[in-house]
Design a protein around this motif. Structure first.
Motif, short mmCIF file in Angstrom:
data_model
loop_
_atom_site.label_atom_id
_atom_site.label_comp_id
_atom_site.label_asym_id
_atom_site.label_seq_id
_atom_site.Cartn_x
_atom_site.Cartn_y
_atom_site.Cartn_z
N CYS A 223 0.87 -1.17 0.00
CA CYS A 223 0.00 0.00 0.00
C CYS A 223 0.91 1.23 0.00
CB CYS A 223 -0.91 -0.01 1.23
SG CYS A 223 -0.01 0.08 2.80
N PRO A 224 0.36 2.40 -0.27
CA PRO A 224 1.18 3.60 -0.17
C PRO A 224 1.63 3.85 1.27
CG PRO A 224 -0.84 4.02 -1.41
CD PRO A 224 -1.00 2.68 -0.76
N ILE A 225 2.88 4.24 1.44
CA ILE A 225 3.37 4.57 2.77
C ILE A 225 4.16 5.88 2.71
CG2 ILE A 225 3.50 2.14 3.40
CD1 ILE A 225 6.56 2.33 3.28
N VAL A 226 4.25 6.53 3.86
CA VAL A 226 5.15 7.66 4.06
C VAL A 226 6.10 7.27 5.17
CG1 VAL A 226 5.36 10.06 4.78
CG2 VAL A 226 3.43 9.36 3.33
N VAL A 227 7.39 7.26 4.88
CA VAL A 227 8.42 6.91 5.86
C VAL A 227 9.06 8.22 6.31
CG1 VAL A 227 10.48 5.56 6.32
CG2 VAL A 227 8.81 4.74 4.65
N ALA A 228 8.85 8.57 7.58
CA ALA A 228 9.31 9.86 8.09
C ALA A 228 10.32 9.70 9.20
CB ALA A 228 8.11 10.68 8.58
N TYR A 229 11.22 10.68 9.30
CA TYR A 229 12.15 10.72 10.42
C TYR A 229 12.55 12.17 10.65
CZ TYR A 229 15.88 11.07 6.90
OH TYR A 229 16.67 11.48 5.86
N ALA A 230 12.99 12.48 11.87
CA ALA A 230 13.40 13.83 12.22
C ALA A 230 14.82 14.10 11.77
CB ALA A 230 13.28 14.02 13.73
N ASP A 231 15.13 15.36 11.49
CA ASP A 231 16.51 15.64 11.08
C ASP A 231 17.47 15.59 12.27
OD1 ASP A 231 16.05 18.06 12.37
OD2 ASP A 231 16.35 19.31 10.60
N GLY A 232 16.93 15.51 13.50
CA GLY A 232 17.76 15.34 14.67
C GLY A 232 17.88 13.91 15.16
N GLU A 233 17.53 12.96 14.31
CA GLU A 233 17.59 11.54 14.70
C GLU A 233 19.02 11.06 14.90
OE1 GLU A 233 15.18 9.50 15.24
OE2 GLU A 233 13.45 10.36 14.21
N PRO A 234 19.24 10.08 15.78
CA PRO A 234 20.50 9.34 15.75
C PRO A 234 20.65 8.64 14.40
CG PRO A 234 19.29 8.88 17.78
CD PRO A 234 18.36 9.64 16.88
N ASP A 235 21.90 8.38 14.01
CA ASP A 235 22.17 7.89 12.66
C ASP A 235 21.49 6.57 12.34
OD1 ASP A 235 23.67 10.11 12.10
OD2 ASP A 235 25.60 9.14 12.45
N GLY A 236 21.35 5.67 13.34
CA GLY A 236 20.73 4.38 13.06
C GLY A 236 19.30 4.51 12.58
N PHE A 237 18.55 5.40 13.16
CA PHE A 237 17.16 5.59 12.75
C PHE A 237 17.07 6.19 11.35
CE2 PHE A 237 17.00 5.41 17.35
CZ PHE A 237 15.88 4.64 17.60
N GLU A 250 11.46 -0.75 -4.11
CA GLU A 250 12.05 -1.83 -4.90
C GLU A 250 11.05 -2.97 -5.11
OE1 GLU A 250 15.34 -4.58 -3.37
OE2 GLU A 250 16.44 -3.04 -4.48
N ALA A 251 10.16 -3.15 -4.14
CA ALA A 251 9.12 -4.18 -4.25
C ALA A 251 7.96 -3.75 -5.16
CB ALA A 251 8.58 -4.53 -2.87
N GLY A 252 8.01 -2.51 -5.63
CA GLY A 252 7.00 -2.03 -6.57
C GLY A 252 5.87 -1.24 -5.94
N PHE A 253 6.04 -0.82 -4.68
CA PHE A 253 4.98 -0.11 -3.97
C PHE A 253 5.36 1.36 -3.80
CE2 PHE A 253 5.02 -4.44 -1.79
CZ PHE A 253 4.14 -4.98 -2.72
N ALA A 254 4.36 2.20 -3.55
CA ALA A 254 4.57 3.64 -3.42
C ALA A 254 5.08 3.98 -2.03
CB ALA A 254 3.27 4.39 -3.70
N SER A 255 6.17 4.75 -1.97
CA SER A 255 6.70 5.21 -0.70
C SER A 255 7.26 6.61 -0.87
CB SER A 255 7.81 4.29 -0.19
OG SER A 255 8.34 4.75 1.04
N GLU A 256 7.03 7.45 0.14
CA GLU A 256 7.59 8.79 0.17
C GLU A 256 8.45 8.89 1.43
OE1 GLU A 256 6.14 13.49 0.49
OE2 GLU A 256 4.66 11.88 0.37
N LEU A 257 9.70 9.30 1.25
CA LEU A 257 10.62 9.45 2.37
C LEU A 257 10.66 10.92 2.77
CD1 LEU A 257 12.76 8.01 4.18
CD2 LEU A 257 14.46 8.69 2.46
N MET A 258 10.41 11.19 4.06
CA MET A 258 10.34 12.57 4.53
C MET A 258 11.29 12.78 5.71
SD MET A 258 6.23 13.33 4.56
CE MET A 258 6.56 15.03 5.04
N GLN A 259 12.15 13.77 5.61
CA GLN A 259 12.95 14.22 6.75
C GLN A 259 12.29 15.48 7.29
OE1 GLN A 259 17.37 14.28 6.67
NE2 GLN A 259 17.18 16.45 7.16
N ILE A 260 11.93 15.47 8.57
CA ILE A 260 11.19 16.58 9.16
C ILE A 260 12.18 17.54 9.81
CG2 ILE A 260 9.33 17.23 10.72
CD1 ILE A 260 8.50 15.35 8.39
#
Length: 289
Positions: A223-237, A250-260
């Protein structure tokens, strides 16, 4: 092999640093975020339409439901974080008013915590919550064909766990039961976590780390997803979010990556409390399609 799997061989001190969320902010910043979670959620609780609904008889775990109306509404199922060992639905309802204004219900999930129970059991309980809402949602003003899910940190992992393949038949739900997802600052490959300080309470062996890693079990029906993380995150996250977004696409699904911008691992989630933030707009857009 996922890029994240290679991290498992990194030195313990590096992993402890890269996944040390609390160490990434001052104690004052952390404590302020925890107070905000609880106080804003308590303000909402008196407006809940259904409180302490048992979704899983074996564990006795419950959900609170907000923002339902005369006709069934789409629902955002929120799964709290806390490294699988702290917080609860009492801290996790602050997005409900914002979503209700948009005609969207909110269901906030409780689950038992580590080390009282295993991560396998936590994942089972959260998946049971999705099954419950799909089967009985109409009784609570929820449209079972418009279930969306999200969570932060460990809740981001559990969001990935309900997106993963292999569990739907056991719960009697269709593989496309989830129509959209918002994992925030999530953990998607657990091998590095199992070699960090988190292992002190999560107690994962290699098989469990693989079995319970969303990055190793990408859905067959996405399904469509939004993957978000803060710009102050530790590097692992940061790495986890970037890699999960890549694997989903890569699996053919919709994803948007957001740095907040301007946010850390803890206060980024509070952006969902108001309607004018990038994160809340992304969530509403995801749910409304």
């Amino acid at each position: 092999m996922s890029v994240l799997a290679e991290e498992a061989n990194w030195p313990r001190e590096v992993l402890d640093r890269d996944y040390g969320a609390r160490a990434s902010v001052t104690p004052e910043v952390f404590e302020a975020a925890m107070r905000d979670y609880r106080s804003r959620s308590e303000e909402m609780r008196s407006h809940a339409t259904h409180v302490d609904v048992v979704y899983d008889e074996p564990s006795g775990q419950t959900i609170d439901i907000y923002g339902t109306g005369a006709t069934p509404r789409p629902v955002f199922v929120f799964i709290h974080g806390g490294y699988w060992r702290m917080l609860s639905k009492q801290d996790s309802a602050f997005m409900a008013a914002m979503l209700a204004k948009q005609g969207i219900a909110t269901a906030v999930v409780d689950y038992r915590l580590a080390p009282e129970v295993s991560l396998d059991e936590i994942v089972r309980e959260v998946r049971a919550a999705i099954g419950f809402l799909w089967r009985t949602g109409k009784d609570y003003g929820i449209d079972p064909d418009r279930i969306h899910v999200g969570g932060s940190s460990a809740g981001g992992h559990l969001t990935g766990a309900v997106l993963s393949s292999g569990w739907h038949e056991g719960e009697g739900v269709p593989e496309d039961v989830i129509k959209g997802a918002l994992p925030i600052s999530g953990l998607f490959h657990l091998a590095p976590i199992a070699n960090s300080f988190v292992q002190d309470w999560i107690k994962l062996d290699a098989a469990a780390a693989e079995r319970l890693s969303p990055a190793a079990n990408i859905a067959r029906v996405g399904c469509p997803i939004v993957v978000a993380y803060a710009d102050g995150e530790p590097d692992g996250f940061r790495r986890q979010s970037t890699e999960y977004d890549r694997l989903w696409r890569e699996a053919g699904f919709a994803s948007e990556l957001m740095q907040i911008p301007g946010r850390n691992h803890f206060d980024v989630l509070l952006d969902l409390a108001t309607e004018d933030t990038v994160l809340s707009k992304a969530l509403v857009r995801l749910i409304k399609g």
